[in-house]
Design an enzyme around this catalytic site. Structure first.
Site, PDB file in Angstrom:
ATOM      1  N   TYR A   1       1.599   5.079  -2.525  1.00  0.00           N
ATOM      2  CA  TYR A   1       1.692   6.571  -2.179  1.00  0.00           C
ATOM      3  C   TYR A   1       3.019   6.826  -2.626  1.00  0.00           C
ATOM      4  O   TYR A   1       3.477   7.846  -2.843  1.00  0.00           O
ATOM      5  CB  TYR A   1       1.821   6.708  -0.652  1.00  0.00           C
ATOM      6  CG  TYR A   1       0.083   6.697  -0.335  1.00  0.00           C
ATOM      7  CD1 TYR A   1      -0.586   7.878  -0.475  1.00  0.00           C
ATOM      8  CD2 TYR A   1      -0.790   5.502   0.134  1.00  0.00           C
ATOM      9  CE1 TYR A   1      -2.067   7.991  -0.326  1.00  0.00           C
ATOM     10  CE2 TYR A   1      -2.056   5.592   0.101  1.00  0.00           C
ATOM     11  CZ  TYR A   1      -2.651   6.817   0.124  1.00  0.00           C
ATOM     12  OH  TYR A   1      -3.932   6.944  -0.025  1.00  0.00           O
TER      13      TYR A   1
ATOM     14  N   HIS B   1       0.906  -1.165  -0.045  1.00  0.00           N
ATOM     15  CA  HIS B   1      -0.033  -0.005   0.060  1.00  0.00           C
ATOM     16  C   HIS B   1       0.816   1.352  -0.037  1.00  0.00           C
ATOM     17  O   HIS B   1       0.747   2.008  -0.808  1.00  0.00           O
ATOM     18  CB  HIS B   1      -0.905  -0.064   1.056  1.00  0.00           C
ATOM     19  CG  HIS B   1      -2.039   0.990   0.858  1.00  0.00           C
ATOM     20  ND1 HIS B   1      -2.852   0.747  -0.111  1.00  0.00           N
ATOM     21  CD2 HIS B   1      -2.176   2.353   1.056  1.00  0.00           C
ATOM     22  CE1 HIS B   1      -3.353   2.021  -0.572  1.00  0.00           C
ATOM     23  NE2 HIS B   1      -3.362   2.996   0.447  1.00  0.00           N
TER      24      HIS B   1
ATOM     25  N   ARG C   1     -10.371  -9.943 -12.336  1.00  0.00           N
ATOM     26  CA  ARG C   1      -8.883  -9.202 -12.932  1.00  0.00           C
ATOM     27  C   ARG C   1      -8.165 -10.422 -13.232  1.00  0.00           C
ATOM     28  O   ARG C   1      -8.397 -11.431 -12.778  1.00  0.00           O
ATOM     29  CB  ARG C   1      -8.601  -8.290 -11.794  1.00  0.00           C
ATOM     30  CG  ARG C   1      -7.971  -9.099 -10.515  1.00  0.00           C
ATOM     31  CD  ARG C   1      -7.703  -8.018  -9.506  1.00  0.00           C
ATOM     32  NE  ARG C   1      -6.236  -7.495  -9.903  1.00  0.00           N
ATOM     33  CZ  ARG C   1      -5.273  -7.066  -8.811  1.00  0.00           C
ATOM     34  NH1 ARG C   1      -5.692  -6.900  -7.546  1.00  0.00           N
ATOM     35  NH2 ARG C   1      -4.197  -6.538  -9.257  1.00  0.00           N
ATOM     36  N   ARG C   2      -7.280 -10.159 -13.673  1.00  0.00           N
ATOM     37  CA  ARG C   2      -6.116 -11.122 -14.166  1.00  0.00           C
ATOM     38  C   ARG C   2      -6.298 -12.009 -14.982  1.00  0.00           C
ATOM     39  O   ARG C   2      -5.864 -13.293 -14.318  1.00  0.00           O
ATOM     40  CB  ARG C   2      -5.007 -11.218 -12.939  1.00  0.00           C
ATOM     41  CG  ARG C   2      -4.854  -9.921 -12.252  1.00  0.00           C
ATOM     42  CD  ARG C   2      -4.043 -10.573 -10.803  1.00  0.00           C
ATOM     43  NE  ARG C   2      -2.977  -9.433 -10.718  1.00  0.00           N
ATOM     44  CZ  ARG C   2      -1.955  -9.501  -9.543  1.00  0.00           C
ATOM     45  NH1 ARG C   2      -2.134 -10.732  -8.681  1.00  0.00           N
ATOM     46  NH2 ARG C   2      -1.103  -8.805  -9.603  1.00  0.00           N
TER      47      ARG C   2
ATOM     48  N   HIS D   1      -9.527   0.657 -11.006  1.00  0.00           N
ATOM     49  CA  HIS D   1      -9.159   1.685 -10.125  1.00  0.00           C
ATOM     50  C   HIS D   1      -7.873   2.133 -10.170  1.00  0.00           C
ATOM     51  O   HIS D   1      -7.495   3.250 -10.160  1.00  0.00           O
ATOM     52  CB  HIS D   1      -9.354   1.183  -8.710  1.00  0.00           C
ATOM     53  CG  HIS D   1      -8.919   1.760  -7.599  1.00  0.00           C
ATOM     54  ND1 HIS D   1      -9.175   3.095  -7.356  1.00  0.00           N
ATOM     55  CD2 HIS D   1      -7.995   1.567  -6.701  1.00  0.00           C
ATOM     56  CE1 HIS D   1      -8.453   3.604  -6.261  1.00  0.00           C
ATOM     57  NE2 HIS D   1      -7.664   2.473  -6.047  1.00  0.00           N
ATOM     58  N   PHE D   2      -7.057   1.055 -10.373  1.00  0.00           N
ATOM     59  CA  PHE D   2      -5.342   1.858 -10.273  1.00  0.00           C
ATOM     60  C   PHE D   2      -4.950   2.117 -11.726  1.00  0.00           C
ATOM     61  O   PHE D   2      -3.908   2.494 -11.683  1.00  0.00           O
ATOM     62  CB  PHE D   2      -4.549   0.809  -9.629  1.00  0.00           C
ATOM     63  CG  PHE D   2      -4.392  -0.672 -10.255  1.00  0.00           C
ATOM     64  CD1 PHE D   2      -3.643  -0.752 -11.565  1.00  0.00           C
ATOM     65  CD2 PHE D   2      -4.771  -1.878  -9.547  1.00  0.00           C
ATOM     66  CE1 PHE D   2      -3.475  -2.222 -12.092  1.00  0.00           C
ATOM     67  CE2 PHE D   2      -4.772  -2.929 -10.278  1.00  0.00           C
ATOM     68  CZ  PHE D   2      -4.034  -3.188 -11.446  1.00  0.00           C
ATOM     69  N   HIS D   3      -6.021   1.892 -12.478  1.00  0.00           N
ATOM     70  CA  HIS D   3      -5.641   2.502 -14.032  1.00  0.00           C
ATOM     71  C   HIS D   3      -5.956   3.930 -13.968  1.00  0.00           C
ATOM     72  O   HIS D   3      -5.538   4.740 -14.744  1.00  0.00           O
ATOM     73  CB  HIS D   3      -6.215   1.819 -15.063  1.00  0.00           C
ATOM     74  CG  HIS D   3      -5.088   0.555 -15.508  1.00  0.00           C
ATOM     75  ND1 HIS D   3      -5.369  -0.640 -14.781  1.00  0.00           N
ATOM     76  CD2 HIS D   3      -4.190   0.645 -16.303  1.00  0.00           C
ATOM     77  CE1 HIS D   3      -4.265  -1.274 -15.262  1.00  0.00           C
ATOM     78  NE2 HIS D   3      -3.825  -0.739 -16.185  1.00  0.00           N
TER      79      HIS D   3
END
Lengths: 54, 158, 551
Positions: C229, C225, C441-442, C376-378
């Site tokens: 950041y 995590h 996913r994946r 989300h993380f894209h």
């Protein structure tokens, strides 16, 4: 030196500062509140999806 | 440290929203029993087939428990046992699963049944199957070449 | 604050060090981006990979190159330049340290990449045990991490030198932020280093037979995590410090910017369980405690949102803007250095909202390991962070190579960002929607034996392929601009914009520079969040796992 700057900082004239402040950032406030409501609406959307599903 | 009056209002608003979110999910988890799957039971991953309840995968009626049925799944690359199961509508079911090899997922698509299966651990989730239909179970953690072929099916009917 | 602009230009020797990082970063972007295109095409069901190349091998290359290599190299390159520009040129010793870090990271990247290409490490970038990759893959990753530590130490050395020469003064803001990010990185990578050195490496070498899977995953997410950041903070550095200068405004508040970075240092690490919410073996009470800590890390982002809008509004009003939103028109929309990161900022609104949902304890069951997470993380990494990195490149690379961003390239950069925006709207949007329907996913294309639910997912996968194709056009455009700025743009001087505070702003409280205090609190929070669950895990551990090669 830092202390001296503190004394002469914006605190020396709080009234003028505050009046200026609340006028000048109303667009910012509206923008962040839009952001806040967007977060709340999407969160509630998925929350109700969770509640609805088994 | 000086902070603009409107920023203070914004942060109090934001903080209040976060506290409401946390309270909602906290009450739901700890008072209404909607905790995420967090079973602490362990199992020898190499002796899964000989260990109860995994020696008899499938749906079993149980008596004297808070739930009516136990639905047992055994996962291994790249299949679940059983490959298909029918659950009566409205049944309160404890889904119990584990893996014999690598990490897998067990997700019943379109429901809240979504948990990781890790070697050595039992995963459990109890819920009431209160909507009719055919539900696809997919492995949602990468487990190897056949990961996307790993599936099972639950039919919920009257 | 005269100190901020004391060094106007990055020393050419430091510039070379930064540029070395950028060459690797953009090479990773080129290859990783192509892999991303292939994935979306395969998952549409309309295309198959030639020559027996595996989908998951392609996925591993994509994740390792873009999630680990592009980010780490870009960030270290940027932070070297930022520290050199604001805290002064690296000493010879610091610069040498930086070069050693660079080469160790590069060597590690080559080792890991070779194993992935030989199909000896198709374990994705999260390399979850008991999938067992070749030991050279793990050693390569160790070198990338250790190299980044050495790189970071070089930056800390130069910051420490500035502090020594300027006693009693707060360090230059941009350097301060770079050092916070480096400290965050060093503290969090200790987790993944422990996982690799004590578990995966000896296990893959056959020195130990079994590993504790849950411990390895917990160490990974202790790192995983704060990793996000570590990606985000350099973007925030540009938003807080560079953007105000680009738009002709002032930094909204130096102190609050520092405070938000300190809050990230404190609260971005003891939160790894929110990636493990649906896992067995972890007490739900400890999961919830880490969920609460996760919610605290939202606060500095709320502060950042306010600071950004306030910077824009103040700059606009100083130029005579009227009304509630008149300042919007005063922003330099034709300047790629502003507009490109701005699109990234805008993407952080849905990205952040999605992140709050993911972290909401049992609500994670709706989205966990579905393609929603990929969507989300894209938005976070592949839009907010990456577009900001592109925006940084448009002035930093010509600054370092002694060239200029031409009007033509500026135009192309604007087109690039809008192409990215459109491509991502298609791809990430359909990923979010498909994830809510339950698609994992994946995963390669699959009809799941003709399941009705899986058939409903396919239209979204086609939309992802359309988005992926548009995004790949974006990759080609950014590579054209990068090569132009690195080798062909006309010689000249491009500014390294560093914003300043308003004249009447208060002085920065020195408590914000109390490193012992903040690092101390950070460690206390980590110990609080992890000690008891970790002891539980070890005391109640099942027999460990032998290695598997299922690819």
């Amino acid at each position: 030196m830092a202390k001296a700057q503190l004394k002469n900082g914006p605190k020396s004239n709080p009234k003028v500062q505050h009046k200026e402040e609340s006028e000048s950032l109303k667009g910012t406030m509206a923008s962040v509140m839009f952001l806040g409501f967007f977060i709340i609406v999407t969160w509630l959307g998925v929350y109700f999806l969770f509640v609805d599903r088994f | 440290m000086h902070m603009h009056k409107l920023e203070k209002i914004w942060l109090i608003f934001g903080l209040a929203a976060l506290i409401v979110f946390l309270s909602t999910i906290g009450v739901s988890a700890f008072y209404l029993g909607n905790k995420p799957p967090s079973c602490l039971t362990t199992v020898d991953p190499e002796k899964v087939d000989q260990t109860a309840p995994f020696n008899k995968p499938g749906l079993h009626k149980v008596e004297g428990k808070d739930w009516d049925y136990e639905l047992v799944f055994v996962a291994q690359a790249f299949a679940y046992t059983p490959t298909q199961v029918t659950v009566p509508l409205g049944a309160k079911v404890k889904v119990i699963a584990t893996t014999k090899d690598v990490v897998h997922g067990l997700e019943v698509a379109g429901t809240n049944i979504n948990m990781m299966l890790e070697p050595g651990y039992v995963s459990e989730y109890t819920t009431t199957f209160d909507k009719e239909g055919e539900y696809l179970i997919v492995c949602n953690e990468y487990c190897g070449t056949g990961h996307h072929l790993m599936s099972s099916k639950i039919e919920v009917k009257k | 604050m005269p100190s901020i602009n004391s060094t106007i230009k990055v020393d050419s020797r430091d510039a070379k060090l930064s540029m070395a990082h950028f060459y690797v970063a953009f090479a990773a972007l080129a290859i990783g981006g192509l892999m991303g295109l292939l994935q979306t095409l395969v998952r549409s069901g309309k295309f198959e990979l030639p020559g027996g190349i595996g989908y998951y091998q392609v996925l591993t290359v994509h994740g390792v190159l873009l999630g680990l290599v592009l980010t780490t190299f870009f960030i270290m390159g940027f932070q070297h330049a930022a520290v050199s520009r604001t805290a002064g040129t690296h000493s010879d010793k610091a610069r040498l340290t930086g070069w050693i870090g660079f080469w160790v990271m590069t060597l590690g990247t080559v080792m890991a990449a070779a194993m992935v290409l030989m199909n000896k490490a198709t374990v994705l970038y999260t390399f979850y045990a008991p999938l067992q990759a070749h030991w050279i893959f793990y050693l390569g990753l160790t070198f990338v991490v250790v190299g980044s530590w050495i790189d970071g130490i070089a930056q800390i050395m130069t910051y420490a030198k500035w502090k020594k020469n300027n006693p009693g003064k707060p360090g230059p803001l941009l350097s301060f932020m770079a050092v916070i990010n480096t400290v965050l990185w060093i503290i969090c990578t200790i987790g993944v280093a422990a996982e690799v050195l004590f578990q995966l490496l000896p296990w893959s070498l056959g020195l130990i037979d079994r590993v504790d899977v849950l411990v390895s995953r917990t160490l990974f997410w202790y790192f995983g995590h704060p990793l996000v950041y570590f990606w985000l903070l350099p973007a925030y550095m540009a938003w807080y410090v560079v953007i105000p200068k680009v738009i002709g405004g002032k930094i909204f508040s130096d102190s609050l910017a520092r405070l938000s970075f300190i809050l990230f240092l404190l609260f971005s690490i003891p939160v790894g369980f929110h990636h493990q919410l649906t896992e067995p073996g972890i007490d739900p009470a400890w999961k919830f405690i880490q969920v609460i800590l996760t919610f605290l890390v939202i606060i500095p982002s709320l502060m950042t949102a306010f600071a950004m809008f306030a910077t824009f509004e103040s700059a606009g009003r100083a130029k005579g803007a009227k009304g509630m939103f008149g300042w919007v028109k005063k922003l330099p929309w034709n300047d790629a250095r502003f507009t490109v990161p701005f699109i990234g900022m805008a993407a952080f609104i849905p990205a952040g909202a999605g992140g709050i949902i993911n972290a909401s304890n049992q609500m994670d069951q709706v989205v966990h390991n579905t393609i929603w997470i990929t969507g989300h993380f894209h938005l976070t990494l592949a839009t907010s962070v990456v577009l900001t990195f592109f925006g940084i490149s448009y002035w930093l690379i010509p600054h370092l190579t002694g060239r200029k961003l031409t009007k033509k390239m500026n135009k192309l950069a604007l087109i690039q960002a809008w192409v990215w925006f459109i491509g991502m709207a298609f791809m990430s949007g359909s990923m979010h929607a498909e994830g809510l329907l339950g698609a994992p996913r994946r995963s390669a294309f699959s009809t799941y034996m003709g399941a009705k639910q899986a058939a409903e997912w396919i239209p979204y996968q086609i939309a992802q392929a359309v988005g992926g194709t548009i995004l790949f056009i974006g990759i080609i455009l950014i590579l054209i601009i990068f090569i132009n700025l690195a080798f062909f743009a006309p010689k000249g001087e491009e500014e390294f914009p560093v914003g300043e505070q308003a004249e009447n702003a208060e002085a920065t409280p020195m408590v914000l520079e109390n490193w012992k205090l903040w690092i101390g609190i950070s460690i206390v929070l980590i110990l609080f969040a992890y000690t008891i669950p970790f002891i539980d895990m070890i005391q109640n551990a099942p027999i460990g796992s032998k290695g598997f090669k299922t690819w």
